[in-house]
Design an enzyme around this catalytic site. Sequence first.
Site, PDB file in Angstrom:
ATOM      1  N   TRP A 491      23.706  36.112  41.176  1.00 15.99           N
ATOM      2  CA  TRP A 491      24.320  35.207  42.155  1.00 15.99           C
ATOM      3  C   TRP A 491      24.203  35.766  43.580  1.00 15.99           C
ATOM      4  CZ3 TRP A 491      28.024  36.210  45.720  1.00 15.99           C
ATOM      5  CH2 TRP A 491      28.449  35.095  46.472  1.00 15.99           C
ATOM      6  N   ASP A 493      22.181  37.027  46.105  1.00 11.73           N
ATOM      7  CA  ASP A 493      20.748  37.054  46.410  1.00 11.73           C
ATOM      8  C   ASP A 493      20.284  38.377  46.991  1.00 11.73           C
ATOM      9  OD1 ASP A 493      19.673  34.590  45.733  1.00 11.73           O
ATOM     10  OD2 ASP A 493      20.543  33.617  47.482  1.00 11.73           O
ATOM     11  N   GLU A 636      26.237  38.973  52.792  1.00 10.07           N
ATOM     12  CA  GLU A 636      26.584  39.616  51.518  1.00 10.07           C
ATOM     13  C   GLU A 636      27.087  41.052  51.685  1.00 10.07           C
ATOM     14  OE1 GLU A 636      24.104  37.552  51.949  1.00 10.07           O
ATOM     15  OE2 GLU A 636      23.772  36.322  50.165  1.00 10.07           O
ATOM     16  N   THR A 708      28.084  24.736  51.075  1.00 12.77           N
ATOM     17  CA  THR A 708      28.372  26.010  50.415  1.00 12.77           C
ATOM     18  C   THR A 708      29.114  25.713  49.112  1.00 12.77           C
ATOM     19  OG1 THR A 708      30.279  27.552  50.509  1.00 12.77           O
ATOM     20  CG2 THR A 708      29.937  26.200  52.419  1.00 12.77           C
TER      21      THR A 708
HETATM   22  C1  GLC Z   1      23.812  31.548  49.401  1.00 15.71           C
HETATM   23  C2  GLC Z   1      22.906  30.950  48.339  1.00 15.71           C
HETATM   24  C3  GLC Z   1      23.481  31.171  46.956  1.00 15.71           C
HETATM   25  C4  GLC Z   1      23.841  32.610  46.729  1.00 15.71           C
HETATM   26  C5  GLC Z   1      24.747  33.130  47.844  1.00 15.71           C
HETATM   27  C6  GLC Z   1      25.027  34.606  47.706  1.00 15.71           C
HETATM   28  O1  GLC Z   1      24.988  30.832  49.495  1.00 15.71           O
HETATM   29  O2  GLC Z   1      22.750  29.561  48.549  1.00 15.71           O
HETATM   30  O3  GLC Z   1      22.564  30.758  45.976  1.00 15.71           O
HETATM   31  O4  GLC Z   1      24.484  32.709  45.496  1.00 15.71           O
HETATM   32  O5  GLC Z   1      24.121  32.900  49.082  1.00 15.71           O
HETATM   33  O6  GLC Z   1      23.894  35.386  47.903  1.00 15.71           O
END
Ligand code: GLC
Length: 799
Positions: A491, A493, A636, A708
């Site tokens: 999840w 990325d 992230e 989102t």
């Molecule tokens: C973005 C992407 C999603 C991913 C998230 C975390 O929102 O659209 O697919 O899970 O980033 O990386």
Amino acid sequence: MRYGYFDEGNNEYVIDRVDLPTSWTNYLGVEDLCAVVNHTAGGYLFYKSPEYHRITRFRGNAVPMDRPGDYIYIRDNADGDYFSISWQPVGKPLDQAKYTTRHGMSVTTYECEYKGLRASEKLSIPIGDNALIWDVVITNQSDRDRDLSVFSYAEFSYHPVPIDNQNFQMSLYCAGSEYRDGTILYDLFYEEGYQYFTSNFEPDGFECLRDEFIGLYNTETNPQAVERGRLTGSFEKGGNHCASLQKNLMLKPGESARLIYFLGEGGYAEAEAIRAKYASPEKLEEAYETLRSFWMEKKRRFSVHSPEKGVDVMINTWTLYQAEINVMFSRFASFIEVGGRTGLGYRDTAQDAMTVIASNPQGCRKRIIELLSALTSSGYGIHLFEPRWFLPEEGAEKKKKPFKSPTVIPKPEGASKVHGLADACSDDALWLVPSIVEYVRETGDLGFLQEEYGYADGGSGSVYEHMKKIVGFSLKEVGENGICKGLRADWNDCLNLGGGESALVSFLLFRALICLRETAEYIGDRSYADDLSDTVTALQKSLNDTLWDGDWYLRGFTKSGRKIGTRENKEGQIHLESNAWAVLSGAADEEKAKRALDSIHEKLATPFGIMLNAPVYTEPDDEVGFITRVYPGLKENGSIFSHPNPWVWSAECRMGNGERAFAYYRSLCPYYQNDSIESRWAEPYSYCQFISGRDHTTYGRAHHPFMTGSGGWAYFAVTHYMLGVRPGFDELTVDPCIPKSWDGFEVSRVFRGATYRIRVTNPDHVEKGVKQIRIDGREASKIPVFAAGEEHAVEVVMG
Ligand code: GLC
């Protein structure tokens, strides 16, 4: 600092101070035509695909921001002064003019008062029409006659956005415009199909060429045509095109004029038809009513009345709306994604499709089928795909002249649409299993499980078989520690683990197995259910043995075997995702579950929501992944990533912690930040992708609204776990988890066509637990499925 307020009666957010720190968005249209608009009428229009069928142009990430859009200029011919109804692009000083923007459910209205004139511009796309309607009303509130000229303006785009942005030797020589009887026609030479721009009045002038309207040394703020007060009647084969119609008005004191414009798909015939259809303004009022009823019907499927206004307003309107918009248009149409990518992201769509099945069963079913068709026969999903690659396009018009580029545009053909394992994301398809089960529970459509769909790489199988393939794939793709391989990413990325092992994916697998087992049991597939039980028991033991770090669960292992998300790490010691899902999946042992949630609270909770991980990464480390190359506190890398926050709310509810779940809800929910826009920046009616974390200078600032997964997940977590109203195969469960202080709440829920009027009381002031259920006054042990059309009173006493 606030810039507006929630107008609950009208389901609108009213922006009464329009000089916002950033763009605030709305989405118009609920079918194939969609307009993304902001608070100053900037934005763009597309038909089905924002990438390949763009109608109006938008300059993303540009200065001035968010231009062009759907503009109405009003010029006072007495002195040549002019303004736009939406504050921008003319942008009169705010102490001289008053502007208001109302974003509602599929409508946005701009209002303005300037020098004795009051004007409004209401944008919407009626159900059943492929046209954006601009409904403009101008009133003379002054005590003198006003001699006005009104100019519309929108800029056309070449349909394929990559060509519109880069290949001018093509776009400038095969897009053309013309004008006939009040209608501007925009044509693309390489493609059948036109756009029209027309109105309900006889225009006094037109302009089809953008540069004639604006002027090469002017901008949308001061277009030369408006300065001059007259359009020249330009049109051409080739060039840049716009839609401007002029209307001259003489308004006496107190007098009003209503001008209606239509920007739509089609040629002269369609323009003629829409003018005829809306010849009387009552017809337009009917269209507004139809659109309103469309949303009212969705709201009726689930509505809550609780002691918490930020629950009622968001769940009954805005979060429902946000989740629905994600299902309708996927993630690739916004002011952040401006046409470079379309199609469906596998994991995002699979999660979105689970969240609003009650209000949009058909839309979610359609998405689920698209995902089933993009599953490979080995059980992983195609990470990003166009549904039409694998399924015939629904209602696709046979175009006589489909777009055929004379230059090469690489397009995946045949087998190359199906990427290999190296590009597979390990979590993608695991999200689909619970979504399918949720669909069946909500609708009771057991037959769906036996429907047959193709695999992306050939062959076909029933929906049930697809589900088995998905779990089969993840059970097989495990690494040296017995944990699911992370493959390209899970999840997250950016947490690539060099292709190591992902604890999150193993917990998602656990959840998928439980869902599948329940389904197998329900449909009487006993031996498969028994096999799954053995697998579940073994997996649960190994996950708790291998992944427990003492105070929380690990996040995974890198390819070389390094542990990630352990107290032994200097950075990235604890991650939200694996801990939330350890608990929410049911895999965590009771003690460990409590401790893991406490650790999230101690290490990751902030006043703006829960951070994704901590401490942030400061050193690039490609074995961990791209996460270490994102600035600390952003995206992230230790931001408050919104999407997984509701996973923690739900996990807290699973453990009975209503107080903490609601405290988390309040911290992330934008409603509660209405008065602190100086730090939030973004709209308070939509969840944003992420909030800058505490390690960033912009701590608390929200980024990327609307598109989102947090909208859908917030809706799901509140309705299913906090208010606890969950559909079952043959019952409706009400199992709330709320703050102690609540005396109760009420929910009206449509389930399989029957209406359940649920009243929950909490006399003992507990956080969780149900001691009594009464249906229509009689004690009951469960809440059954009632016949469609019936209405029943359900009383649930907590304790
Ligand atoms: C973005 C992407 C999603 C991913 C998230 C975390 O929102 O659209 O697919 O899970 O980033 O990386």
